[in-house]
Design an enzyme around this catalytic site. Structure first.
Site, mmCIF file in Angstrom:
data_model
loop_
_atom_site.group_PDB
_atom_site.id
_atom_site.type_symbol
_atom_site.label_atom_id
_atom_site.label_comp_id
_atom_site.label_asym_id
_atom_site.label_seq_id
_atom_site.Cartn_x
_atom_site.Cartn_y
_atom_site.Cartn_z
ATOM 1 N N MET A 1 -30.186 86.180 28.659
ATOM 2 C CA MET A 1 -31.159 85.332 29.323
ATOM 3 C C MET A 1 -31.553 84.207 28.359
ATOM 4 O O MET A 1 -32.288 84.432 27.411
ATOM 5 C CB MET A 1 -32.377 86.159 29.714
ATOM 6 C CG MET A 1 -33.522 85.324 30.216
ATOM 7 S SD MET A 1 -34.962 86.257 30.729
ATOM 8 C CE MET A 1 -35.647 86.767 29.195
ATOM 9 N N PRO A 2 -31.060 83.006 28.567
ATOM 10 C CA PRO A 2 -31.470 81.899 27.714
ATOM 11 C C PRO A 2 -32.897 81.464 28.041
ATOM 12 O O PRO A 2 -33.305 81.445 29.206
ATOM 13 C CB PRO A 2 -30.470 80.790 28.031
ATOM 14 C CG PRO A 2 -29.893 81.143 29.345
ATOM 15 C CD PRO A 2 -30.035 82.616 29.523
#
Length: 65
Positions: A1-2
């Site tokens: 998850m950036p």
């Protein structure tokens, strides 16, 4: 998850912030291949009196066009 953090001087409209979040999300999706729902973006707004550049507070700089 950036997770992307964007620091801004306060005062942008909701539409401007919405467009920024949309465009940054699209860039992350395109460049690292994650689904849009995995991208988290935090907009951190700061008053002009709490940030400076070149030794001058933003609140004391001439208005930009």
């Amino acid at each position: 998850m950036p997770e992307i953090v964007v620091y801004l001087i306060e005062g942008r409209s909701l539409d401007e912030k919405r467009g920024l979040v949309k465009d940054v999300t699209a860039a992350v999706v395109k460049n690292i291949g994650v689904p849009p729902e995995a991208v988290v973006i935090s907009l951190v707004e700061q008053p002009k009196s709490t940030k400076g550049k070149g030794g001058v507070l933003f609140s004391e700089m001439p208005a930009r066009r």
